[in-house]
Design a protein around this motif. Structure first.
Motif, PDB file in Angstrom:
ATOM      1  N   ARG A 298     -20.591   6.702 -15.790  1.00 29.63           N
ATOM      2  CA  ARG A 298     -19.790   6.862 -14.581  1.00 29.63           C
ATOM      3  C   ARG A 298     -19.108   8.230 -14.529  1.00 29.63           C
ATOM      4  NH1 ARG A 298     -20.622   3.326 -10.860  1.00 29.63           N
ATOM      5  NH2 ARG A 298     -18.435   3.049 -10.271  1.00 29.63           N
ATOM      6  N   THR A 299     -19.585   9.172 -15.328  1.00 30.79           N
ATOM      7  CA  THR A 299     -18.999  10.509 -15.317  1.00 30.79           C
ATOM      8  C   THR A 299     -19.531  11.312 -14.125  1.00 30.79           C
ATOM      9  OG1 THR A 299     -20.730  11.343 -16.772  1.00 30.79           O
ATOM     10  CG2 THR A 299     -18.713  10.530 -17.811  1.00 30.79           C
ATOM     11  N   CYS A 300     -18.780  12.306 -13.735  1.00 27.74           N
ATOM     12  CA  CYS A 300     -19.170  13.166 -12.608  1.00 27.74           C
ATOM     13  C   CYS A 300     -20.162  14.219 -13.091  1.00 27.74           C
ATOM     14  CB  CYS A 300     -17.933  13.837 -12.009  1.00 27.74           C
ATOM     15  SG  CYS A 300     -18.326  15.106 -10.781  1.00 27.74           S
ATOM     16  N   GLN A 301     -21.371  14.170 -12.546  1.00 27.69           N
ATOM     17  CA  GLN A 301     -22.394  15.156 -12.877  1.00 27.69           C
ATOM     18  C   GLN A 301     -22.767  16.021 -11.674  1.00 27.69           C
ATOM     19  OE1 GLN A 301     -23.020  15.549 -15.900  1.00 27.69           O
ATOM     20  NE2 GLN A 301     -22.112  13.640 -16.652  1.00 27.69           N
ATOM     21  N   TYR A 302     -22.217  15.673 -10.536  1.00 28.96           N
ATOM     22  CA  TYR A 302     -22.585  16.372  -9.302  1.00 28.96           C
ATOM     23  C   TYR A 302     -21.509  16.093  -8.257  1.00 28.96           C
ATOM     24  CZ  TYR A 302     -25.509  17.327  -5.112  1.00 28.96           C
ATOM     25  OH  TYR A 302     -26.025  17.803  -3.941  1.00 28.96           O
ATOM     26  N   PHE A 303     -21.169  17.111  -7.473  1.00 24.16           N
ATOM     27  CA  PHE A 303     -20.247  16.865  -6.369  1.00 24.16           C
ATOM     28  C   PHE A 303     -20.569  17.790  -5.203  1.00 24.16           C
ATOM     29  CE2 PHE A 303     -18.015  19.987  -9.039  1.00 24.16           C
ATOM     30  CZ  PHE A 303     -17.613  20.946  -8.116  1.00 24.16           C
ATOM     31  N   THR A 304     -20.160  17.358  -4.039  1.00 24.30           N
ATOM     32  CA  THR A 304     -20.273  18.200  -2.853  1.00 24.30           C
ATOM     33  C   THR A 304     -18.878  18.504  -2.335  1.00 24.30           C
ATOM     34  OG1 THR A 304     -20.488  16.298  -1.366  1.00 24.30           O
ATOM     35  CG2 THR A 304     -22.515  17.281  -2.196  1.00 24.30           C
ATOM     36  N   SER A 305     -18.758  19.673  -1.758  1.00 24.34           N
ATOM     37  CA  SER A 305     -17.485  20.125  -1.184  1.00 24.34           C
ATOM     38  C   SER A 305     -17.767  20.647   0.215  1.00 24.34           C
ATOM     39  CB  SER A 305     -16.884  21.232  -2.055  1.00 24.34           C
ATOM     40  OG  SER A 305     -15.751  21.807  -1.442  1.00 24.34           O
ATOM     41  N   TYR A 306     -16.996  20.178   1.203  1.00 27.29           N
ATOM     42  CA  TYR A 306     -17.210  20.666   2.562  1.00 27.29           C
ATOM     43  C   TYR A 306     -15.953  20.480   3.403  1.00 27.29           C
ATOM     44  CZ  TYR A 306     -18.117  15.699   3.715  1.00 27.29           C
ATOM     45  OH  TYR A 306     -18.021  14.343   3.876  1.00 27.29           O
TER      46      TYR A 306
END
Length: 373
Positions: A298-306
């Protein structure tokens, strides 16, 4: 608080039971989130600097997300100003721009083609996009970063100043009718003082679109401050590298598939500049808390920012957090339209951890859903 509950529920649903083409926000969510309050630069000749502290902002995000990994909405800055205090009939700062409309009236100022000609003939700086031209209103929006008075109509100089100001993404250059002395009330001796023309650039940490050019001036007692020759510009590519991550420009779309990898989303409508570092801090906090809880998957491996825009105005910054990387081919969400409102996306970027295998894409599908390739 209603918006927080709605988004948290959406996040829980997406993690537990992904569906094909899910929308992180539905229209009810979007309509429930208020935009950050708009700010208008002060009238008058002078300058002002509003600072944005990246380190403090990201530390705040990490602490907040680590304490509560469900989504929330943040609800400020250092300011220095050279604007002169106003007392009736006191001299005002002298404008470095020396041209003044010959007739001392607001209507003559607004009709003066000197201002409109300069605005129409101005060249757009390299790496920037013109968002509006030759309006009689200046920008009033969120993430205000100050202004500077200039001696000539030079968007390149404004762009260079914007780049120097941390978090600056757009600027507005315009002429402003101002008094040479502070106007007195109607009975005073300087009720309608001689005018001077201020040429100003205001700086912003969000896209400055035409919809935000709504400040048409105002009154200082009976003296009418008005605006002319107003042009707006935004930087085309605001992304900065984040250590250990690979960035991809998604421009005006956002991800809507999940592969079961969607974890949560964080939104910011707190009036601070758009900043991918805050998404990175949220990602790091999610990872730290997931590892602490014994959930390495459940770790963050990808994110989007907008930036989510509503009717051409900044509504909030969104940071969508995922446990697996995405292929940009699945970037399908280009906005919404409902009940007379138009929701669009700007400055969209993805950031992925290349050390983690597996990418969500359309290369493999099961039951209409994108799956890990």
């Amino acid at each position: 608080m209603r918006a927080v509950a709605l988004i948290a529920a959406a996040a829980a649903l997406a993690v537990a039971s992904p569906v094909a083409h899910p929308q992180i926000f539905d229209l009810e969510d979007l309509e429930s989130i208020d935009a950050a309050p708009a700010v208008t630069a002060p009238a008058g000749v002078g300058s002002e600097t509003v600072t944005y502290n990246v380190a403090a902002a990201t530390a705040s995000v990490f602490a907040e997300v680590a304490s509560n990994v469900t989504p929330d909405i943040d609800t400020a800055d250092g300011t220095t100003s050279s604007v002169l205090k106003r007392d009736a009939c006191s001299p005002q700062p002298q404008s470095p721009y020396t041209y003044t409309t010959s007739s001392n009236t607001d209507t003559a100022f607004l009709a003066d083609t000197t201002y409109s000609n300069l605005a129409i003939n101005a060249q757009t700086p390299v790496g920037w996009k013109q968002t509006f031209q030759n309006l009689k209103g200046s920008v009033s929006t969120s993430a205000y970063l100050g202004y500077v008075s200039y001696p000539s109509y030079n968007p390149d100089a404004c762009a260079a100043e914007c780049v120097k100001r941390t978090g600056c993404l757009s600027f507005n250059i315009f002429f402003e009718r101002n008094p040479t002395v502070d106007p007195s009330p109607k009975s005073g001796t300087c009720n309608q003082p001689t005018s001077q023309t201020a040429l100003k650039c205001t700086f912003w940490g969000v896209p400055a679109e035409q919809a935000s050019a709504v400040n048409t001036g105002g009154y200082r007692n009976d003296y009418h401050v008005v605006i002319a020759g107003s042009n707006g510009y935004k930087i085309i590519k605001p992304s900065k590298p984040l250590s250990g991550l690979t960035s991809t420009a998604l421009d005006s779309c956002a991800m809507q598939e999940t592969c079961g990898s969607y974890l949560t989303i964080k939104t910011f409508n707190d009036g601070k500049p758009y900043d991918q570092n805050r998404c990175n801090a949220a990602c790091a906090a999610i990872t730290a808390e997931s590892l602490k809880a014994g959930n390495p998957d459940r770790t963050c491996q990808y994110f989007t920012s907008y930036m989510q825009m509503k009717n051409g105005l900044p509504q909030f910054q969104a940071c969508a957090i995922y446990s697996a990387s995405w292929d940009s081919s699945v970037c399908k969400n280009t906005g919404y339209s409902s009940s007379g409102n138009v929701y669009t996306i700007d400055y969209s970027y993805s950031y992925s951890n290349n050390s983690i295998p597996g990418t969500c894409s359309y290369k493999g599908q099961t039951g209409g859903q994108a799956v890990l390739a």
